[in-house]
Design an enzyme around this catalytic site. Structure first.
Site, PDB file in Angstrom:
ATOM      1  N   GLU A  57      44.693  75.349  57.362  1.00  0.00           N
ATOM      2  CA  GLU A  57      43.893  74.362  58.110  1.00  0.00           C
ATOM      3  C   GLU A  57      44.012  72.978  57.468  1.00  0.00           C
ATOM      4  OE1 GLU A  57      39.963  75.971  57.666  1.00  0.00           O
ATOM      5  OE2 GLU A  57      40.423  77.801  58.781  1.00  0.00           O
ATOM      6  N   PRO A  58      45.212  72.438  57.312  1.00  0.00           N
ATOM      7  CA  PRO A  58      45.318  71.131  56.655  1.00  0.00           C
ATOM      8  C   PRO A  58      44.879  70.003  57.593  1.00  0.00           C
ATOM      9  CG  PRO A  58      47.463  71.806  57.447  1.00  0.00           C
ATOM     10  CD  PRO A  58      46.516  72.937  57.758  1.00  0.00           C
ATOM     11  N   GLY A  59      44.168  69.047  57.035  1.00  0.00           N
ATOM     12  CA  GLY A  59      43.805  67.849  57.791  1.00  0.00           C
ATOM     13  C   GLY A  59      44.439  66.652  57.116  1.00  0.00           C
TER      14      GLY A  59
ATOM     15  N   TYR B  12      39.874  61.002  57.803  1.00  0.00           N
ATOM     16  CA  TYR B  12      38.484  60.676  57.469  1.00  0.00           C
ATOM     17  C   TYR B  12      38.249  59.164  57.465  1.00  0.00           C
ATOM     18  CZ  TYR B  12      38.997  65.537  56.210  1.00  0.00           C
ATOM     19  OH  TYR B  12      39.303  66.876  56.249  1.00  0.00           O
TER      20      TYR B  12
ATOM     21  N   CYS C  81      25.165  44.242  55.630  1.00  0.00           N
ATOM     22  CA  CYS C  81      24.160  43.774  54.667  1.00  0.00           C
ATOM     23  C   CYS C  81      23.811  44.832  53.634  1.00  0.00           C
ATOM     24  CB  CYS C  81      22.909  43.349  55.415  1.00  0.00           C
ATOM     25  SG  CYS C  81      23.317  42.259  56.765  1.00  0.00           S
TER      26      CYS C  81
ATOM     27  N   GLY D  82      42.799  71.439  52.356  1.00  0.00           N
ATOM     28  CA  GLY D  82      42.452  70.943  51.033  1.00  0.00           C
ATOM     29  C   GLY D  82      43.578  70.350  50.220  1.00  0.00           C
TER      30      GLY D  82
ATOM     31  N   TYR E 155      32.495  57.897  48.497  1.00  0.00           N
ATOM     32  CA  TYR E 155      33.134  58.713  47.446  1.00  0.00           C
ATOM     33  C   TYR E 155      33.782  57.871  46.350  1.00  0.00           C
ATOM     34  CZ  TYR E 155      33.437  61.713  51.663  1.00  0.00           C
ATOM     35  OH  TYR E 155      33.194  62.392  52.817  1.00  0.00           O
TER      36      TYR E 155
HETATM   37  N1  LLP Z   1      38.996  73.686  56.792  1.00  0.00           N
HETATM   38  C1  LLP Z   1      37.678  73.574  56.532  1.00  0.00           C
HETATM   39  C2  LLP Z   1      36.821  74.738  56.736  1.00  0.00           C
HETATM   40  C3  LLP Z   1      37.160  72.356  56.058  1.00  0.00           C
HETATM   41  O1  LLP Z   1      35.862  72.264  55.781  1.00  0.00           O
HETATM   42  C4  LLP Z   1      38.022  71.243  55.864  1.00  0.00           C
HETATM   43  C5  LLP Z   1      37.507  69.965  55.382  1.00  0.00           C
HETATM   44  C6  LLP Z   1      39.387  71.403  56.169  1.00  0.00           C
HETATM   45  C7  LLP Z   1      39.835  72.639  56.624  1.00  0.00           C
HETATM   46  C8  LLP Z   1      40.393  70.300  55.996  1.00  0.00           C
HETATM   47  O2  LLP Z   1      40.499  69.892  54.674  1.00  0.00           O
HETATM   48  P1  LLP Z   1      41.645  68.858  54.234  1.00  0.00           P
HETATM   49  O3  LLP Z   1      42.975  69.562  54.400  1.00  0.00           O
HETATM   50  O4  LLP Z   1      41.559  67.668  55.134  1.00  0.00           O
HETATM   51  O5  LLP Z   1      41.326  68.541  52.833  1.00  0.00           O
HETATM   52  N2  LLP Z   1      35.281  63.357  54.368  1.00  0.00           N
HETATM   53  C9  LLP Z   1      35.907  63.786  53.150  1.00  0.00           C
HETATM   54  C10 LLP Z   1      36.637  65.089  53.313  1.00  0.00           C
HETATM   55  C11 LLP Z   1      35.760  66.222  53.815  1.00  0.00           C
HETATM   56  C12 LLP Z   1      36.505  67.518  54.040  1.00  0.00           C
HETATM   57  C13 LLP Z   1      35.656  68.514  54.725  1.00  0.00           C
HETATM   58  N3  LLP Z   1      36.292  69.754  55.057  1.00  0.00           N
HETATM   59  C14 LLP Z   1      36.820  62.675  52.637  1.00  0.00           C
HETATM   60  O6  LLP Z   1      36.876  61.616  53.263  1.00  0.00           O
HETATM   61  O7  LLP Z   1      37.446  62.807  51.587  1.00  0.00           O
END
Ligand code: LLP
Length: 415
Positions: free
Chosen positions: A273-275, A370, A342, A239, A316
């Site tokens: 759990e960073p993405g 994403y 379209c 997050g 978003y």
């Molecule tokens: N852990 C869990 C359980 C999650 O649901 C998520 C993201 C993450 C970790 C990783 O979160 P991050 O560090 O990337 O913020 N598609 C959306 C974002 C959806 C995130 C869903 N869950 C966007 O493009 O902004």
């Protein structure tokens, strides 16, 4: 450090001119910088170097095998949400004990596969899921490591679609239910309680919601300790927000200091759990201008990337920086950048001051997270290629899809 910077009027990714990538692989194309991914990972890792920790990269942000193999080489673990993501991380040789399985609707076949692979932890979202995992582990005559996802009921103050830690969201269970579930779980012979987890949302630019969530979690940890249930780790989810436009991103050192302070004397290992933090700013999308047109005084640049390639602006209202790949002396104007799909919602950026002409290339920034993973074949458009640049080397890690690829699984209806 800027991994995408101009040299002699041309935008480069590390030591590769982006126009070269389009000559070699066409457009639209996603380009990721290896150094950017490595730097973000190291920054996170270093921030917690004084406490036992684990970074389980959220595969959903960017699941390309090239990216996953790179992260494996750095020592990352992985947070997966499906059998497909499990297959991907196994394919790159990820250490299985560093895999956590999140997600609100795990299916029996996925659970079985994950148990057999020997994953490190199931992040459980409901009482039924605890029963399901317990039954499958019993059938397989083994034990499943688990953590319960608590919904700490904090407001992450982010986009409503990506906020997950409020009571009314579908995610996790309340603190009260979590306590009951831990007691139940401690009676189950084929369940091993290892941790507790939460995830409050995405693109959060404030540290306070994280420390509030951590505070609620450690209260549960202490209560459980008092009844003889000792947890080995606390998983705070992902997050952490990044900079797209003018947000002040979270300083990872400050984040670490705040979390460690809330943890206090407790000995639990900290898992994350960073993405987005790891990959968002490591990627750009290259696209070519197809047409420039003016309607009612408004200037449109129709480009060859569309909402099927990058859906974040349409879904978003996300703001993604756009820049010219080659600086030109064409007259700069404010453009709306739209794709060929379209739909009026098919825009990538609005009101951007750009000096471009037909055939010019543009780069859409901060699409490493994403981006490709949310792309689709809408309008029967083939999905883009993906490239990783490392120094002066550009490696294709996903070929451009062909129309044949798209049609492979379909057949005409037999009358
Ligand atoms: N852990 C869990 C359980 C999650 O649901 C998520 C993201 C993450 C970790 C990783 O979160 P991050 O560090 O990337 O913020 N598609 C959306 C974002 C959806 C995130 C869903 N869950 C966007 O493009 O902004």
């Amino acid at each position: 450090m800027d991994y995408f910077a101009y040299q002699n009027g041309e935008l480069w990714a590390e030591q590769v001119p982006l126009s070269q990538i389009v000559s070699d692989y066409g457009s639209p194309t996603f380009v990721y910088s290896r150094a950017a991914i490595e730097d973000a990972y190291q920054r996170f890792d270093n921030a917690f170097s004084h406490h036992d920790h684990r970074i389980c990269y959220a595969v959903k942000a960017n699941s390309n095998l090239g990216v996953l193999s790179l992260l494996t080489s750095l020592g990352a673990g992985f947070d997966i949400v499906s059998g497909g993501e499990l297959e991907r991380v196994l394919k790159v040789g990820a250490p299985t004990d560093k895999i956590v399985f999140s997600g609100v609707g795990k299916q029996a076949w996925e659970i079985e596969k994950a148990i057999l692979a020997g994953i490190g932890c199931f992040n459980i979202e409901s009482e039924q899921e605890l029963d399901l995992i317990s039954n499958i582990a019993t059938k397989l005559d083994t034990s499943a490591p688990i953590s319960i996802r608590v919904n700490p009921d904090v407001n992450a103050r982010t986009h409503p679609y990506i906020s997950t830690g409020l009571r009314e969201n579908k995610f996790g269970v309340s603190s009260l239910i979590a306590r009951e579930m831990y007691e139940q779980a401690s009676e189950l012979t084929h369940i091993e309680i290892v941790g507790i987890d939460c995830h409050i949302g995405s693109q959060i630019t404030d540290i306070a919601p994280f420390t509030e969530a951590m505070q609620r979690v450690v209260e549960i940890v202490d209560d459980l300790e008092a009844i003889g249930i000792t947890l080995k780790h606390i998983d705070l989810g992902g997050g952490i927000g990044v900079q797209y436009q003018d947000e002040t991103p979270i300083d990872i050192e400050e984040y670490a200091a705040a979390i460690l302070q809330t943890l206090g004397h407790r000995q639990q290992s900290l898992w994350f759990e960073p993405g987005r933090y790891i990959v968002a700013n490591a990627g750009i999308l290259l696209s070519r201008v197809l047409t420039l047109k003016e309607n009612e005084g408004k200037h449109f640049a129709v480009i060859d990337a569309a909402m099927n390639d990058l859906i974040r602006p349409a879904l978003y209202q996300s703001w993604q920086k756009v820049s010219e790949v080659r600086l030109s002396d064409s007259e700069p104007r404010f453009y709306e950048l739209v794709g060929p799909v379209c739909e009026t919602g098919d825009f990538l950026a609005r009101d951007r001051h750009l000096a471009i002409e037909v055939n010019a290339l543009v780069a859409i920034h901060s699409v490493g997270a994403y981006g490709f993973v949310m792309s689709s074949n809408y309008n029967s458009r083939s999905r883009a290629a993906e490239i990783i640049v490392s120094g002066s080397d550009a490696q294709c890690v996903r070929k451009r899809e062909s129309v044949e690829d798209q049609l492979r699984l379909e057949s005409v209806f037999r009358l």
